[in-house]
Design a protein around this motif. Structure first.
Motif, PDB file in Angstrom:
ATOM      1  N   LEU A 131      39.856  64.036  47.045  1.00 61.34           N
ATOM      2  CA  LEU A 131      38.660  64.465  47.755  1.00 61.34           C
ATOM      3  C   LEU A 131      37.858  65.476  46.927  1.00 61.34           C
ATOM      4  CD1 LEU A 131      39.982  64.852  51.411  1.00 61.34           C
ATOM      5  CD2 LEU A 131      38.310  63.187  50.569  1.00 61.34           C
ATOM      6  N   GLU A 132      38.546  66.329  46.174  1.00 61.97           N
ATOM      7  CA  GLU A 132      37.818  67.273  45.326  1.00 61.97           C
ATOM      8  C   GLU A 132      36.933  66.530  44.331  1.00 61.97           C
ATOM      9  OE1 GLU A 132      39.652  70.852  43.767  1.00 61.97           O
ATOM     10  OE2 GLU A 132      41.457  70.367  44.915  1.00 61.97           O
ATOM     11  N   GLN A 133      37.428  65.448  43.776  1.00 58.41           N
ATOM     12  CA  GLN A 133      36.604  64.635  42.879  1.00 58.41           C
ATOM     13  C   GLN A 133      35.450  63.990  43.628  1.00 58.41           C
ATOM     14  OE1 GLN A 133      37.016  64.499  39.505  1.00 58.41           O
ATOM     15  NE2 GLN A 133      38.568  66.079  39.893  1.00 58.41           N
ATOM     16  N   CYS A 134      35.698  63.615  44.866  1.00 61.53           N
ATOM     17  CA  CYS A 134      34.625  63.035  45.680  1.00 61.53           C
ATOM     18  C   CYS A 134      33.510  64.043  45.905  1.00 61.53           C
ATOM     19  CB  CYS A 134      35.173  62.556  47.019  1.00 61.53           C
ATOM     20  SG  CYS A 134      36.264  61.124  46.919  1.00 61.53           S
ATOM     21  N   TRP A 135      33.877  65.315  46.140  1.00 58.85           N
ATOM     22  CA  TRP A 135      32.824  66.321  46.362  1.00 58.85           C
ATOM     23  C   TRP A 135      32.019  66.548  45.087  1.00 58.85           C
ATOM     24  CZ3 TRP A 135      33.813  64.885  50.622  1.00 58.85           C
ATOM     25  CH2 TRP A 135      34.946  65.170  51.388  1.00 58.85           C
ATOM     26  N   LEU A 136      32.684  66.508  43.931  1.00 65.62           N
ATOM     27  CA  LEU A 136      31.958  66.642  42.672  1.00 65.62           C
ATOM     28  C   LEU A 136      30.978  65.497  42.477  1.00 65.62           C
ATOM     29  CD1 LEU A 136      34.851  67.784  40.276  1.00 65.62           C
ATOM     30  CD2 LEU A 136      33.043  69.194  41.287  1.00 65.62           C
ATOM     31  N   ALA A 137      31.357  64.314  42.926  1.00 62.24           N
ATOM     32  CA  ALA A 137      30.465  63.156  42.808  1.00 62.24           C
ATOM     33  C   ALA A 137      29.385  63.172  43.879  1.00 62.24           C
ATOM     34  CB  ALA A 137      31.280  61.861  42.910  1.00 62.24           C
ATOM     35  N   LEU A 138      29.688  63.758  45.038  1.00 66.38           N
ATOM     36  CA  LEU A 138      28.749  63.742  46.151  1.00 66.38           C
ATOM     37  C   LEU A 138      27.602  64.729  45.975  1.00 66.38           C
ATOM     38  CD1 LEU A 138      27.991  62.819  49.035  1.00 66.38           C
ATOM     39  CD2 LEU A 138      29.527  64.621  49.894  1.00 66.38           C
ATOM     40  N   ARG A 139      27.905  65.922  45.466  1.00 66.51           N
ATOM     41  CA  ARG A 139      26.881  66.984  45.416  1.00 66.51           C
ATOM     42  C   ARG A 139      25.621  66.562  44.668  1.00 66.51           C
ATOM     43  NH1 ARG A 139      31.648  70.390  45.013  1.00 66.51           N
ATOM     44  NH2 ARG A 139      31.798  71.728  46.859  1.00 66.51           N
ATOM     45  N   PRO A 140      25.704  65.924  43.493  1.00 65.20           N
ATOM     46  CA  PRO A 140      24.459  65.527  42.814  1.00 65.20           C
ATOM     47  C   PRO A 140      23.664  64.473  43.590  1.00 65.20           C
ATOM     48  CG  PRO A 140      26.317  65.514  41.288  1.00 65.20           C
ATOM     49  CD  PRO A 140      26.889  65.641  42.649  1.00 65.20           C
ATOM     50  N   LEU A 141      24.291  63.795  44.525  1.00 62.85           N
ATOM     51  CA  LEU A 141      23.601  62.746  45.281  1.00 62.85           C
ATOM     52  C   LEU A 141      22.822  63.291  46.469  1.00 62.85           C
ATOM     53  CD1 LEU A 141      26.467  60.070  45.377  1.00 62.85           C
ATOM     54  CD2 LEU A 141      24.572  60.228  43.738  1.00 62.85           C
ATOM     55  N   HIS A 162      42.197  58.288  36.956  1.00 65.83           N
ATOM     56  CA  HIS A 162      40.899  57.654  36.734  1.00 65.83           C
ATOM     57  C   HIS A 162      40.061  57.766  37.998  1.00 65.83           C
ATOM     58  CE1 HIS A 162      37.816  54.804  35.579  1.00 65.83           C
ATOM     59  NE2 HIS A 162      38.053  54.121  36.701  1.00 65.83           N
ATOM     60  N   PHE A 163      38.820  58.243  37.846  1.00 69.56           N
ATOM     61  CA  PHE A 163      37.894  58.317  38.983  1.00 69.56           C
ATOM     62  C   PHE A 163      36.527  57.854  38.503  1.00 69.56           C
ATOM     63  CE2 PHE A 163      34.786  60.195  41.777  1.00 69.56           C
ATOM     64  CZ  PHE A 163      35.374  60.147  43.023  1.00 69.56           C
ATOM     65  N   GLY A 164      36.031  56.790  39.097  1.00 72.50           N
ATOM     66  CA  GLY A 164      34.739  56.252  38.666  1.00 72.50           C
ATOM     67  C   GLY A 164      34.010  55.557  39.790  1.00 72.50           C
ATOM     68  N   LEU A 165      33.864  56.225  40.940  1.00 71.47           N
ATOM     69  CA  LEU A 165      33.229  55.604  42.096  1.00 71.47           C
ATOM     70  C   LEU A 165      31.718  55.761  42.048  1.00 71.47           C
ATOM     71  CD1 LEU A 165      35.608  56.705  44.995  1.00 71.47           C
ATOM     72  CD2 LEU A 165      35.524  54.504  43.828  1.00 71.47           C
ATOM     73  N   GLY A 166      31.010  54.691  42.433  1.00 68.11           N
ATOM     74  CA  GLY A 166      29.568  54.757  42.595  1.00 68.11           C
ATOM     75  C   GLY A 166      29.215  55.240  43.992  1.00 68.11           C
TER      76      GLY A 166
END
Length: 481
Positions: free
Chosen positions: A64-74, A40-44
């Motif tokens: 961290l790979e999931q973090c990069w996916l979440a970071l790029r759109p920001l 589960h990954f659901g960080l704001g």
């Protein structure tokens, strides 16, 4: 990897099977555990940075790979530098790579941001833009033929050819304007294509007029943007790139759509373009005082090449037919004539096709019987012997890669690759449109994604080497216990 390395170590915590992580926020640690055990990954956005810091410290690359996916759109121009500083502060090279990739892909689009970076970082970002495969590109510089039809319109655009064995031409993008007549010169800077000149547009009900225009193409983003036009209304001018500046040299009045005659004068004014401020400025003019360069409709004039901190301009003296080479010192902003000239007795070159190379410079020209290649040593100011090639008309704006010259050969319907050392000549696959007056150049396109993504592969390699006792990944990341 962090806990695996710790368990295999001789540290006290491994023997006691008890570890205190007071410096890891509980919310970030919980997010990591939920991802590892529950997928589960659901960080704001507010939770993302603490989680990245914790996962970087604990060496959890899949998280961290999931973090990069979440970071790029920001990422946006307002926060990218603060994120970059955060990555450097926590010592996370993976996050820094994500930020550098974002800044590099939009280097000039983000000029208000990237223009403030340290020179070393700016050079690093520029280098990242050329990591992808390099392809030979062709684009029609001038179109004075009948208006395009529904069948020919798709052929107008930028075409690319991978130089690997068996490559074929493919269309990368269309033109950033709609017109039946245009005249542009091209320049490549920081892996951007600059299209500089103008095109014909309708003005009211009575007729047409040429509009000055310039565009920039980013092959990494696949998009065009308008840029500042020239100060002079130029046609058939040469461009040269030195450092991070484009120089526009020569040419004649843009609105003249007929071939030049005895009354057509070459522009002496030279302009310099700054991509960071998107502006043109005049620099020292060509020293056309006691002579006049002859004009031709087949090539940009005078032919120009950049080497080190100098620009070399070559033209035929109209009165005598001699070939005169001029050198522009970019730092001193001065021109000088390089003697001796190349006389008709040295080489019969009524037509000049190409000037390029480094040391020596190479000149390619032709007469009614043959083409000729001749070199010039700028250091020794000495012309080499003339060498013959079979006769073939070359037109447009050629490009050299190492010792190979690429130019359009309209009568053969293809592009020729000429080895300047051995004079071996090889035709490339024919492009899907008839050649007339084309510009050739090289651009780097995006790196094809690997099955896991390039960054994921790099992280996987780190993980594969980080779980052994010999390469204990705690060094530099572990605080005092």
């Amino acid at each position: 990897m962090y806990f695996g390395a710790l368990a295999r170590s001789q540290m006290q915590e491994a023997a006691e099977r008890w570890l205190v992580l007071e410096h890891v926020p509980s919310g970030a640690f919980r997010a990591i555990l939920e991802f590892v055990f529950l997928e589960h990954f659901g960080l704001g956005e507010e939770e993302l940075l603490p989680a990245i810091q914790a996962a970087s410290y604990l060496l959890v690359p899949s998280f961290l790979e999931q973090c990069w996916l979440a970071l790029r759109p920001l990422l946006c121009p307002h926060n990218c530098l603060s994120y970059l500083r955060f990555a450097e502060a926590i010592g996370c090279p993976e996050m820094r790579a994500v930020l550098c990739q974002y800044l590099s892909a939009q280097l000039l689009e983000l000029a208000p941001v990237t223009g403030q970076l340290a020179p070393a970082l700016l050079e690093e970002l520029a280098g990242l833009r050329t990591r992808g495969p390099q392809q030979l590109c062709v684009l029609r510089k001038e179109n004075l033929r009948a208006p395009a039809t529904s069948a020919t319109e798709p052929l107008h655009g930028l075409y690319c050819l991978p130089l690997a064995q068996g490559g074929t031409w493919h269309r990368a993008t269309g033109l950033p304007f709609r017109a039946d007549k245009w005249s542009f010169s091209t320049a490549q800077l920081l892996n951007y294509l600059f299209l500089i000149g103008g095109y014909r547009e309708r003005r009211g009900a009575r007729g047409f007029a040429f509009r000055m225009a310039a565009f920039r193409y980013n092959p990494l983003a696949g998009c065009w943007q308008p840029t500042a036009p020239l100060l002079k209304r130029r046609r058939h001018f040469s461009t040269a790139v030195v450092g991070q500046r484009i120089y526009a040299i020569g040419g004649w009045y843009l609105d003249t759509l007929l071939a030049p005659d005895g009354g057509t004068a070459l522009y002496a004014a030279v302009e310099r373009y700054n991509p960071w401020s998107n502006s043109w400025a005049f620099v020292s003019s060509l020293p056309l005082t006691d002579f006049t360069f002859a004009l031709s409709l087949s090539h940009d004039l005078p032919l120009c090449a950049a080497h080190a901190d100098s620009i070399y301009a070559l033209g035929s003296v109209q009165r005598t037919g001699e070939k005169l080479l001029l050198r522009y010192d970019v730092g001193a902003d001065t021109w000088q004539e390089l003697l001796p000239t190349l006389t008709r007795a040295d080489a019969d070159l009524p037509g000049l096709y190409f000037l390029g190379g480094s040391e020596p410079l190479y000149v390619v020209g032709g007469n009614a019987q043959e083409n000729v290649v001749i070199s010039f040593s700028a250091g020794a100011q000495l012309w080499g012997p003339a060498r013959s090639l079979p006769k073939c008309t070359l037109a447009g704006q050629g490009v050299a890669l190492g010792s190979r010259l690429f130019m359009a050969a309209p009568e053969l319907g293809t592009v020729l690759a000429l080895e300047l050392g051995s004079l071996a000549c090889c035709p490339l696959p024919a492009p899907p449109f008839p050649l007339s007056y084309e510009a050739l150049f090289f651009l780097h396109f995006p790196v094809p994604p690997s099955p896991r993504g390039e960054l994921g592969s790099e992280l996987g390699q780190v993980g594969a080497s980080g779980g052994t006792e010999d390469t204990l990944p705690l060094v530099g990341r572990t605080p005092s216990w």
